[in-house]
Design a protein around this motif. Structure first.
Motif, short mmCIF file in Angstrom:
data_model
loop_
_atom_site.label_atom_id
_atom_site.label_comp_id
_atom_site.label_asym_id
_atom_site.label_seq_id
_atom_site.Cartn_x
_atom_site.Cartn_y
_atom_site.Cartn_z
N CYS A 99 7.53 3.81 -4.65
CA CYS A 99 6.61 4.31 -4.10
C CYS A 99 6.51 3.17 -2.99
CB CYS A 99 5.28 2.86 -4.74
SG CYS A 99 4.47 1.81 -3.97
N TYR A 101 4.81 1.09 -0.64
CA TYR A 101 3.39 0.34 0.53
C TYR A 101 4.14 -0.46 0.71
CZ TYR A 101 -1.32 -0.75 0.83
OH TYR A 101 -2.03 -1.61 1.61
N SER B 333 -2.26 -6.58 -16.67
CA SER B 333 -3.14 -5.41 -15.09
C SER B 333 -1.65 -4.60 -14.49
CB SER B 333 -3.22 -6.42 -14.23
OG SER B 333 -4.02 -5.46 -13.30
N HIS B 334 -2.44 -3.93 -14.21
CA HIS B 334 -1.43 -2.43 -13.60
C HIS B 334 -0.91 -3.20 -12.57
CE1 HIS B 334 -3.99 -0.11 -17.19
NE2 HIS B 334 -2.56 0.64 -16.21
N SER B 335 -1.88 -3.43 -11.69
CA SER B 335 -1.52 -4.31 -10.17
C SER B 335 -0.46 -3.58 -9.49
CB SER B 335 -1.31 -5.85 -10.22
OG SER B 335 -2.41 -6.78 -10.83
N LEU B 337 -0.03 -2.42 -5.52
CA LEU B 337 -0.03 -2.87 -4.55
C LEU B 337 -0.57 -2.23 -3.65
CD1 LEU B 337 2.02 -5.35 -3.23
CD2 LEU B 337 3.25 -4.88 -4.85
N GLU B 338 -1.63 -1.03 -4.08
CA GLU B 338 -2.14 -0.66 -3.04
C GLU B 338 -3.36 -0.49 -3.93
OE1 GLU B 338 -1.81 4.02 -2.37
OE2 GLU B 338 -3.01 3.95 -1.19
N PRO B 339 -4.27 -1.11 -3.07
CA PRO B 339 -5.76 -1.19 -3.99
C PRO B 339 -6.13 0.29 -4.03
CG PRO B 339 -5.46 -2.77 -2.00
CD PRO B 339 -4.26 -1.83 -2.02
N GLY B 387 2.09 3.28 -5.93
CA GLY B 387 2.28 2.44 -7.58
C GLY B 387 1.17 3.44 -8.00
N PHE B 389 1.60 2.97 -12.51
CA PHE B 389 1.90 2.73 -13.45
C PHE B 389 0.75 2.27 -14.83
CE2 PHE B 389 2.95 -0.21 -9.77
CZ PHE B 389 4.69 0.15 -9.79
N ARG B 418 -8.02 -7.20 -3.11
CA ARG B 418 -7.31 -7.26 -4.42
C ARG B 418 -8.41 -7.52 -5.31
NH1 ARG B 418 -3.13 -5.23 -6.89
NH2 ARG B 418 -2.81 -4.42 -4.20
#
Lengths: 156, 708
Positions: A99, A101, B333-335, B337-339, B387, B389, B418
């Protein structure tokens, strides 16, 4: 509000901000350097890592006041004009990002490592790069790319 | 216009994959107005995917979003190969919610496999039209004109023209009805390790993710929502918030209270300063222990038989040996990195949205609803996405952002911190799996019962639609197993809760495969059989899953005895039309479990982009291992306890094992690659842990459940 002089990627900027403002937002929103990413805000993930006076620091927990007058390098300043940094070359060679990021933070963490230890051991690479989270699973490639860049004389 | 008449006669060239979010390739009817609007009558735009300008600019529009899975490389490869385009010169764009693409959604490991036929067809059709155009211009036989590297060449006369030079003539050509696709040997791009097209921008920091969108006069917003599930706003006081430097406005929206500011930091600070009185709603007693107890107490008699082959009760009663075990997995949680974030602007009755998103069409519909306009008034441009997911299949943040834009009257970027992203997810549901098997005197499995107790993602989203308690998706990988057991029963107890549930990479396969494959290991132990041999005994010998198992076992040197303190484990599973075997080696010291090696063998039919496949397997290992080792979303007081990466830690680089990937590259039907790598990872590691320690861990994550 207070005025601060910021030296970023060889350029000087003056900003007038709340001294507590985290550097990540100043870079992204005041200086329009959007390559640096916010991930967590508590220095856990490393997406916001930049170099300050040659050290990898987390711009989400570094205030604009702390960054004033320091020599800052962000991902936008990693390449030398058209010439990629050896780490960027290695990142491309190993096809690291998914991705993407977290990758500015990964690259800046690696860049600071090579500034301090131009030929890091495998254990040093692992220890340093374990500070930065990647959810896509590019870890194996990051590990290899840092090593590849170091072998080619990874310091710019 | 000849081409149009022809298309009208034959109707649309239309391919539907027959699944939700299906790909529809619609040839554009190409009225003059539309042609003019899209850049002039000379533009060659034979379908939604492809655009060639007279200046020889070739653009491929990809209707799938780039989450890091490499879709902006793999899908264009399909088209460019058949088009015989110049790969390096092609421009690749993420398509907006263009109705010509039908329902746009990126999930289910569908992008490449459902593109495989129609996109190659689209490329080939366009190529033939260009070749025919050249033949007409040069007054030669069409079969003597060949496209290659972005030009059409007539070898006999040495004439050649770029695609751009042929645009005008090609647009008037009939679209051929049946175009032969290239054979495997003729392909020039498919199957090659081409560099990904999105990497350069990503290493320069130039890729524009959702958070990087900037539009004129945009303000930054945060949103306060109820901390508890089902809570609601009673009242709020914004006096202090409005005093925070940079805060411009505070508005109440249908979703909560939004703070608008000149920057994200001010919006975050402003929200902290809000005084809000929430009605906590009806779920304040809900906690993880209560949910777990409810799963454990579920009565199989209340469940739905989702599959029932033979006579399971008799088979179990008459079995020489019976084996039982129960497994439990938590919410995770998928979490990415980009909120979560979204940018929106409302101008009159027109809505523009920029979002890192998987469900493009759904997002546009939600945006329309929030703005009170028709869906055709919404233009949603997916951005590069940090991301997904599965988290960004849910489009809650899009609706929230459009609401703020509407109420405030400002172009706005909504940013979730976050903490917001961790606490307001749609979690991979928790589940309990009660397994029961019977073996005959020769150690053959004669009866297999999988009793699944879990919340239903579909049932929670649409309770009326699943009032009968039957969710076929929940038993994916349980009812759809490749093993041939004569008596096989899968029972599902739908156990919905107030905790939002969503699709996470490979969805219910994450847990159903874990139960299947750990249980098979327990059966092998009980029957004194080798785990690989036991599996092969119950899989069709000529089947694709058995083949991956044999290939992986051979490469591993299975059966082999691990050195002291180490263990080997195996698991195999088919999902999303692909077949995967994974083998793991672990090293155990006290409570410390280190996965030191992963080998995986994949059969997805033809491999479009080999390095992309390897990256997806590495990613699946990372995500699955992270979940296995320590991920757990816990619930207390009707809300999520965890908030950031300090209390929801993810796998780090020093824990990532080397991943060796083998593929069975062939022309069997194509399968997906984004998800199938995930399901066998967890059980392979748990089985290796047993091999190393003799201990079965039946409750995840390992942290807190493995005592060493």
């Amino acid at each position: 509000m207070s005025k601060f002089d910021l030296h970023v990627n060889g350029q000087r900027h003056t900003v007038d901000l709340d001294p507590e403002t985290p550097l990540v937002w100043v870079l992204r929103e005041n200086l329009d350097l959007r390559g640096t990413k916010f991930g967590c805000g508590i220095s856990e993930c490393g997406s916001c890592t930049i170099m300050m006076d040659g050290q990898a620091i987390r711009s989400c927990v570094t205030t604009v006041a702390e960054a004033a007058e320091k020599k800052i390098v962000t991902v936008e300043g990693l390449a030398d004009g058209e010439k990629l940094h050896p780490l960027q070359e290695a990142w491309e060679e190993e096809q690291v990002p998914q991705c993407g990021y977290c990758q500015p933070g990964q690259l800046m963490t690696a860049a600071a490592l090579l500034e301090q230890k131009p030929r890091p051991t495998e254990a040093e690479i692992v220890a340093e790069m374990s500070d930065v989270l990647c959810r896509c699973g590019t870890y194996g490639r990051i590990r290899k790319a840092v090593d590849v860049a170091a072998r080619k004389g990874g310091k710019r | 216009m000849k081409a149009i008449q022809n298309l009208s006669r034959r109707g649309f060239l239309k391919t539907s994959a027959g699944v939700a979010g299906a790909l529809v390739l619609g040839f554009r009817l190409g009225d003059k107005a539309a042609m003019a609007a899209s850049g002039g009558a000379d533009l060659f735009n034979p379908n939604a995917w492809l655009e060639i300008t007279p200046a020889n600019k070739v653009t491929i529009h990809v209707p799938w979003t780039e989450l890091g899975q490499g879709v902006t490389t793999a899908v264009p490869m399909l088209l460019a190969d058949e088009l015989a385009a110049d790969w390096e010169a092609i421009d690749i764009k993420l398509a907006w919610n263009d109705p010509r693409f039908g329902n746009m959604g990126t999930g289910g490991s569908r992008s490449v496999r459902t593109s495989w036929d129609p996109v190659r067809q689209a490329g080939a059709t366009a190529r033939v039209m260009l070749e025919n155009a050249a033949a007409t211009e040069w007054k030669v036989d069409a079969s003597s004109c060949k496209a290659s590297g972005g030009s059409v060449v007539h070898a006999a006369s040495g004439r050649s023209a770029t695609f751009g030079e042929l645009v005008g003539a090609a647009a008037t050509q009939d679209a051929p009805a049946d175009v032969a696709l290239k054979t495997r040997a003729e392909r020039t791009l498919i199957g090659k390790d081409l560099p990904r097209r999105d990497i350069r921008a990503k290493i320069l920091g130039e890729t524009e993710f959702g958070v990087d969108q900037r539009i004129e006069d945009m303000v930054y917003a945060t949103l306060a929502v109820s901390p508890t599930f089902g809570g609601s706003l009673k009242s709020f006081d914004d006096t202090t918030a409005l005093a925070v430097p940079g805060v411009l406005q505070v508005v109440e929206t249908p979703s909560g209270v939004a703070v608008l500011a000149t920057g994200t930091w001010a919006a975050i600070r402003g929200r902290e300063a809000l005084q809000i009185n929430w009605d906590p709603g009806p779920h304040t007693d809900l906690d993880s222990a209560a949910i777990s107890a409810r799963l454990a107490a579920a009565d199989i008699a209340d469940g739905q038989a989702m599959r029932d082959d033979g006579d399971i009760d008799t088979a179990l009663a008459e079995a020489a040996t019976q084996v039982t075990a129960s497994y439990e997995v938590p919410y995770i949680s998928h979490s990415p990195l980009e909120p979560m974030n979204c940018t929106a602007r409302i101008t009159g009755d027109q809505v523009e949205v920029w979002a890192p998103i998987q469900s493009v069409t759904w997002g546009a519909n939600v945006a329309a609803q929030a703005a009170g306009v028709e869906p055709q008034n919404v233009r949603l441009q997916p951005t590069y996405t940090g991301g997904g997911f599965g988290r960004r299949l849910m489009v809650d943040y899009v609706g929230q952002c459009v609401e703020i834009a509407k109420v405030s009257g400002k172009p706005v970027q909504l940013f979730w911190t976050r903490e917001d992203s961790t606490k307001h997810g749609f979690y991979r549901p928790t589940s309990r799996h009660n397994m029961h098997a019977g073996l005959d005197t020769e150690g053959r499995i004669t009866g297999w019962r999988h009793h699944l107790v879990a919340p239903s993602i579909g049932g929670q989203l649409n309770p009326q639609g699943m009032a009968d308690g039957r969710d076929e998706s929940a038993v994916n990988g349980a009812a759809t197993i490749d093993y041939t057991f004569a008596n096989l029963q899968v029972v599902y107890n739908m156990t919905n809760t107030a905790v939002p549930a969503g699709w996470l990479r490979s969805v219910y396969n994450t847990q159903n495969a874990l139960a299947n494959e750990c249980f098979l290991d327990e059966i092998a132990q009980a029957a004194g059989q080798d785990p690989v041999a036991l599996r092969l005994r119950h899989l069709p010998a000529d089947g694709r899953l058995a083949r991956t198992l044999r290939v992986a076992a051979k490469k591993w040197g299975w059966p082999a005895k691990a050195p002291a303190g180490r263990g080997y484990g195996v698991a195999c599973h088919a999902s999303f039309a692909s077949y995967v075997t994974t083998m793991a080696e672990v090293e155990v010291e006290g409570r410390q479990v280190r996965v030191v090696r992963i080998l995986t063998c994949v059969d997805c039919g033809p491999v479009v982009h080999p390095d992309g496949l390897r990256a997806q397997m590495e990613g699946a290992v990372c995500l699955a291992l992270s979940a296995l080792l320590r991920e757990e979303i816990t619930i207390a007081g009707g809300q999520v306890v965890e908030s950031n990466f300090d209390d929801y830690p993810l796998l780090r680089l020093d824990e990532m094992p080397p991943v060796e990937v083998l593929t069975i590259d062939g022309e069997d039907p194509i399968g997906g690659i984004g998800e199938p790598g995930y399901p066998p990872v967890g059980p392979a590691v748990l089985n290796a842990l047993f091999d190393a320690t003799g201990q079965r861990v039946r409750k995840l994550p390992l942290a807190g459940n493995f005592e060493g």
